[in-house]
Scaffold this motif. Structure first.
Motif, short mmCIF file in Angstrom:
data_model
loop_
_atom_site.label_atom_id
_atom_site.label_comp_id
_atom_site.label_asym_id
_atom_site.label_seq_id
_atom_site.Cartn_x
_atom_site.Cartn_y
_atom_site.Cartn_z
N ALA A 132 0.84 -1.21 0.00
CA ALA A 132 0.00 0.00 0.00
C ALA A 132 0.87 1.25 0.00
O ALA A 132 0.58 2.23 -0.70
CB ALA A 132 -0.92 -0.01 1.22
N HIS A 133 1.94 1.22 0.77
CA HIS A 133 2.89 2.35 0.81
C HIS A 133 3.49 2.60 -0.57
O HIS A 133 3.57 3.75 -1.02
CB HIS A 133 3.99 2.04 1.83
CG HIS A 133 5.25 2.81 1.63
ND1 HIS A 133 5.39 4.12 2.01
CD2 HIS A 133 6.43 2.45 1.05
CE1 HIS A 133 6.61 4.55 1.69
NE2 HIS A 133 7.26 3.55 1.11
N CYS A 134 3.91 1.52 -1.26
CA CYS A 134 4.55 1.67 -2.57
C CYS A 134 3.57 2.19 -3.62
O CYS A 134 3.96 2.94 -4.52
CB CYS A 134 5.15 0.34 -3.01
SG CYS A 134 6.63 -0.11 -2.10
N PHE A 135 2.31 1.77 -3.55
CA PHE A 135 1.30 2.27 -4.48
C PHE A 135 1.23 3.79 -4.40
O PHE A 135 1.24 4.49 -5.42
CB PHE A 135 -0.07 1.65 -4.13
CG PHE A 135 -1.20 2.13 -5.00
CD1 PHE A 135 -1.58 1.39 -6.10
CD2 PHE A 135 -1.89 3.29 -4.70
CE1 PHE A 135 -2.63 1.82 -6.92
CE2 PHE A 135 -2.93 3.73 -5.50
CZ PHE A 135 -3.30 3.00 -6.62
N ILE B 101 13.31 15.31 1.80
CA ILE B 101 12.77 15.32 3.16
C ILE B 101 12.22 13.96 3.56
O ILE B 101 11.90 13.74 4.74
CB ILE B 101 11.68 16.40 3.34
CG1 ILE B 101 10.47 16.11 2.43
CG2 ILE B 101 12.22 17.78 3.10
CD1 ILE B 101 9.32 17.05 2.67
N SER B 102 12.16 13.04 2.60
CA SER B 102 11.71 11.69 2.93
C SER B 102 12.69 10.99 3.87
O SER B 102 12.29 10.13 4.66
CB SER B 102 11.55 10.87 1.65
OG SER B 102 10.56 11.41 0.82
N MET C 141 4.87 19.59 0.92
CA MET C 141 5.96 19.30 1.84
C MET C 141 5.47 18.45 3.01
O MET C 141 6.18 17.55 3.48
CB MET C 141 6.58 20.61 2.35
CG MET C 141 7.40 21.36 1.30
SD MET C 141 8.78 20.40 0.60
CE MET C 141 8.06 19.86 -0.96
N ILE C 142 4.25 18.72 3.47
CA ILE C 142 3.68 17.87 4.52
C ILE C 142 3.47 16.45 3.99
O ILE C 142 3.76 15.46 4.67
CB ILE C 142 2.34 18.47 5.02
CG1 ILE C 142 2.58 19.83 5.68
CG2 ILE C 142 1.66 17.51 6.01
CD1 ILE C 142 1.31 20.57 6.04
N TYR C 143 2.98 16.37 2.75
CA TYR C 143 2.78 15.07 2.12
C TYR C 143 4.12 14.36 1.93
O TYR C 143 4.21 13.13 2.08
CB TYR C 143 2.09 15.27 0.77
CG TYR C 143 1.44 14.03 0.20
CD1 TYR C 143 0.74 13.14 0.99
CD2 TYR C 143 1.52 13.75 -1.17
CE1 TYR C 143 0.13 12.01 0.46
CE2 TYR C 143 0.91 12.63 -1.71
CZ TYR C 143 0.22 11.77 -0.90
OH TYR C 143 -0.39 10.65 -1.43
N GLY C 144 5.18 15.14 1.64
CA GLY C 144 6.51 14.57 1.51
C GLY C 144 7.02 13.99 2.81
O GLY C 144 7.95 13.16 2.80
N VAL D 221 4.19 10.52 3.40
CA VAL D 221 4.29 9.38 2.47
C VAL D 221 5.41 8.41 2.87
O VAL D 221 5.19 7.19 2.90
CB VAL D 221 4.48 9.88 1.02
CG1 VAL D 221 4.85 8.72 0.10
CG2 VAL D 221 3.21 10.54 0.51
N PRO D 222 6.63 8.88 3.19
CA PRO D 222 7.71 7.94 3.48
C PRO D 222 7.87 7.60 4.96
O PRO D 222 8.72 6.78 5.31
CB PRO D 222 8.95 8.69 2.99
CG PRO D 222 8.63 10.11 3.30
CD PRO D 222 7.15 10.27 3.11
N ALA D 223 7.09 8.22 5.84
CA ALA D 223 7.33 8.06 7.28
C ALA D 223 7.12 6.63 7.76
O ALA D 223 7.64 6.24 8.81
CB ALA D 223 6.43 9.01 8.07
#
Length: 399
Positions: free
Chosen positions: A205-208, A246-247, A297-300, A303-305
């Motif tokens: 799901a994360h990779c999608f 920022i990831s 930037m918040i999404y950045g 997404v990887p957190a």
């Protein structure tokens, strides 16, 4: 290893970075075709990773890593020289992804095989989070070179990035795994490990979500600039680079939170937050550029957190003699859904009006949010498996 991985990732988003501004106009591609071509990388990866990663249970992962790095770089250079349209581009880019299948998870296996016994989650997280630095540099280098010397030159130059990992492999001590018998592609023990499966499907799901936004980030910001305007320093190059870089701290901090508050709880909260941010961006696709820049930037960060915690959790849950097979399934599911994310978002963009339509971008972010919301469901499976394992241990413990 982290520096080598940054080099291996230099070609990673060269196509996505140049898709909307160069390749689609040059070849007359629709968004669905562009997304499908970009997904070829993940598709090639998905096909090769089961064999290449499980092979590391039998031979030194360093050898697989070395060959995969060389192949990935050569295929990227070949794209710059030989690609002439959708079909040739998709075929060559799939070969580049096939090479990367021998470079990412086998690299993680080569690393963990050489780490001392104990909790390796921080080392694993540092390796996985350096992925973000490599992607950021890929966005930066690919766009700068393409703008000055053309997109073909961008592919040729980034194709030399994997030389860094080749050097790392040559400096690494050889280490043979414990001899193993039985079938090479035996995933039955992995499917029996429900705790690991929870992390694997959560990673899917994360990779999608991750591959979907990376494929179309430059295209979305190009739309924002065209319709809302933006300062010159907020170019697609700057935005994509910052979003990717920022990831790394986000992934590291996410894993630290997982160590303190529990992996399942932390990852679930991160996934729900990421879905909310995606929906907010989509609903505000025509907002001023500075608002969208802040939201991206918040999404950045969201997404990887969960990335480092997901991979560290999978690695910790894996049975040592089947770690290569577990890593293989982890990558197969992850990059299979990455391919679906790149194509699915492109198809959604076409269905709702194309890259020049605000409605199209609203649907793209809705699709991304829907994808990541499937992640918490995967953890219901993993949590049940972990609880069941704990119950068995308690029942068998001497009184």
């Amino acid at each position: 290893m982290c520096i080598g991985q940054v080099g291996n990732l230099l070609p990673h988003v060269t196509l996505s970075a140049n898709l909307a501004q160069h390749l689609m106009p040059a070849w007359g591609l629709s968004a669905a075709e562009g997304g499908l071509m970009a997904s070829g990388y993940a598709f090639g990866y998905m096909l090769a990773v089961p064999l290449l990663t499980t092979l590391t249970d039998r031979i030194d992962a360093r050898l697989v890593l070395l060959c995969g790095s060389v192949f990935s770089g050569l295929a990227t250079v070949a794209f710059g020289i030989f690609a002439r349209g959708f079909w040739s581009g998709a075929a060559i880019w799939s070969l580049a992804g096939l090479g990367f299948a021998g470079a990412y998870m086998p690299g993680l296996k080569a690393l963990t095989d050489r780490l001392p016994a104990g909790d390796t989650s921080r080392a694993v997280t540092l390796y996985t989070s350096s992925f973000s630095v490599g992607v950021g540099l890929s966005f930066l280098v690919a766009q700068i070179i393409a703008d000055r010397w053309g997109w073909r030159t961008a592919f040729v130059v980034t194709g030399f990035g994997p030389v860094a990992m080749v050097v790392a492999c040559l400096l690494m001590q050889a280490q043979r795994p414990v001899p193993k018998v039985g079938r090479l592609l035996d995933f039955a023990p992995v499917f029996a490990n429900r705790e690991a499966l929870g992390y694997i499907f959560g990673y899917g799901a994360h990779c999608f979500e991750l591959y979907g936004i990376r494929t179309w980030l430059v295209g979305f910001w190009t739309f924002v600039i065209a319709h809302q305007g933006a300062p010159s320093w907020l170019s697609p190059v700057a935005m994509s680079f910052c979003f990717a870089v920022i990831s790394m701290p986000a992934s590291i901090l996410g894993n630290e939170a997982a160590l303190k508050f529990g992996r399942h709880r932390t990852i679930t909260i991160v996934m729900l937050a990421s879905a909310c941010v995606a929906i907010i961006i989509g609903l505000n696709a025509t907002a001023p550029a500075w608002v969208l820049a802040l939201l991206l930037m918040i999404y950045g960060l969201t997404v990887p957190a969960d990335s480092g915690a997901l991979t560290a959790g999978m690695s910790a849950a894996a049975v040592s003699e089947h770690r290569g097979a577990t890593l293989a399934l982890h990558s197969t599911v992850g990059f299979g859904l990455s391919a679906l994310g790149a194509w699915g978002t492109g198809a959604a963009l076409d269905a709702a009006g194309g890259p020049e339509s605000a409605t199209g971008w609203r649907l793209v972010f809705a699709v991304l949010a829907s994808g990541i919301l499937l992640g918490p469901l995967a953890f219901a499976l993993g949590a049940d498996g972990a609880l069941g394992k704990a119950a068995i241990v308690r029942a068998e413990a001497p009184t």
